[in-house]
Write a protein that holds these residues in place. Structure first.
Motif: not given
Length: 415
Positions: A109-110, A112-113, A116, A217, A221, A225
């Protein structure tokens, strides 16, 4: 008789080709095999349906540490020791590649943020320009060695552009990856160490000077997180370089050779260029299966699978090449190349795996293949082999089949 005397090795000539895997597949859905430098026998999954099932089966995990009662080093630990890699390699590998369950989902999930579709698609103009420039330069010489002079530069540029590695540093990254994929400890270990240090330096640079790239990016994150810091970013960087440069470059070379080996299929592609964006690339991924086996998985309990009794702690490895040439899944000439073949369910092949660990860079690999085929084979005269087909040299890599050492070609006309 010892284990090594009656269990085949995946680097033997017997299993280094589609024919070898076919022989194993015809024995049983699961066949015990060995990797070199690994004492532990493993179950090779040889058939498409069973591989698809097992890759989504929660009774199998990649992280051997979850089996707390298991004695001895894991398959990955044995390979790390055999190659003399530092323990740090295992630490980075475990963060994503060997993660399971909720922790793996959290890391995916991290990523794919930051990784992209927009970021991947934005690479197309750059890769088209680089492909065009490389082709013009090499065709002007009249001959080239496509693996080193074309495929590696293109695959390396794609990953470096994503990560934010500037163009002047990309040749060194390319050399490091060629050293790493050589399988020679004297080249592999220094390459790994250099890549780790380069990743750490890039992270610090982007921490001070953020850009529109993946590292920047991921740093953003990390500020949001928990349990996500520099170590995780280095691990992601290493995985992207490790899987996105060497394997991608060899797939491009294998793909080019496959088209040269099948002039009838190439002629059909030229007559039906729409196949490029529908069926041709999935079929070439299936046919070449440039990464022939996947990462080992471990049974968390005693179980029966495909008629085979697997005991807790035993390792299973997905036979990607074997599955992609399974006649039960591809009844019309599974060993042949058919650019008009209708894809099966899902993406139509197992080259990118299946389930939770499906390759995150699949869209980038498909895009690279489309750009290369369009430039080399649809926009002008195709290159030709500069040597007799039998003169091409291949090298075996432990547990990873055989791969082209070089792809010498000549260009009949200038573009």
């Amino acid at each position: 008789m010892t284990v090594s005397e009656h269990i085949p090795s995946l680097t033997s000539e017997f299993v280094s080709t589609a024919d070898g895997y076919r022989a194993l597949r015809e024995q049983a859905p699961l066949v015990q095999v060995k990797l070199p430098d690994v004492d532990t026998p493993m179950w090779l999954v040889t058939r498409y349906a069973h591989m698809k099932e097992i890759l989504s089966d929660s009774r199998f995990v990649r992280d051997a540490a979850k089996l707390s009662d298991q004695e001895g080093p894991s398959v990955v630990d044995q390979m790390i020791e055999a190659y003399g890699l530092p323990p740090e390699f295992g630490d980075y590998h475990s963060i994503l590649v060997l993660a399971d369950g909720d922790e793996h989902l959290r890391m995916r999930r991290i990523i794919t943020r930051a990784f992209t579709a927009r970021r991947v698609n934005a690479l197309r103009p750059t890769l088209e320009r680089l492909t065009r420039e490389l082709h013009r330069s090499l065709s002007a010489k009249g001959k080239a060695e496509l693996l080193e002079e074309f495929c590696y530069p293109l695959a390396c540029a794609a990953i470096c552009e994503l990560l934010g590695i500037v163009e002047v540093d990309q040749p060194q990254v390319r050399k490091q990856m060629m050293d790493a994929i050589s399988g020679e400890p004297g080249r592999l270990v220094p390459a790994f160490t250099s890549m780790v240090e380069r990743s750490k330096a890039l992270i610090e640079l982007r921490r001070e000077n953020p850009q529109d790239d993946l590292i920047s990016d991921l740093l953003r994150v990390a500020r949001e997180e928990d349990r996500f810091d520099q170590k995780q970013i280095v691990a992601i960087t290493m995985v992207l370089i490790d899987t996105g440069v060497g394997p991608a470059a060899h797939f491009l070379a294998d793909m080019i050779l496959a088209l040269l080996d099948h002039p009838g299929q190439l002629a059909r592609l030229r007559e039906e260029p729409q196949l490029l964006h529908t069926r041709a690339v999935p079929e070439l991924l299936r046919f070449t299966s440039s990464v022939p086996v996947g990462a080992p998985m471990y049974a968390t309990e005693d179980l029966d699978f495909a008629g085979v009794r697997i005991t807790r702690g035993e390792a299973v490895i997905p036979g990607i090449l074997a599955a992609n040439h399974d006649p039960h899944e591809y009844p019309d000439d599974a060993l042949g190349l058919d650019l008009g073949r209708a894809p099966g369910t899902g993406v139509g092949h197992m080259a990118f795996g299946h389930g939770p660990h499906f390759c995150i860079g699949a869209a980038l690999a498909r895009m690279e293949a489309e750009i290369v085929i369009d430039r080399l084979f649809l926009q002008g005269d195709a290159p030709e082999l500069a040597v007799h087909r039998d003169a091409l040299q291949f090298a075996a890599r432990p547990g990873d089949g055989v791969h082209l050492k070089a792809l010498p070609v000549r260009f009949p006309t200038l573009d």
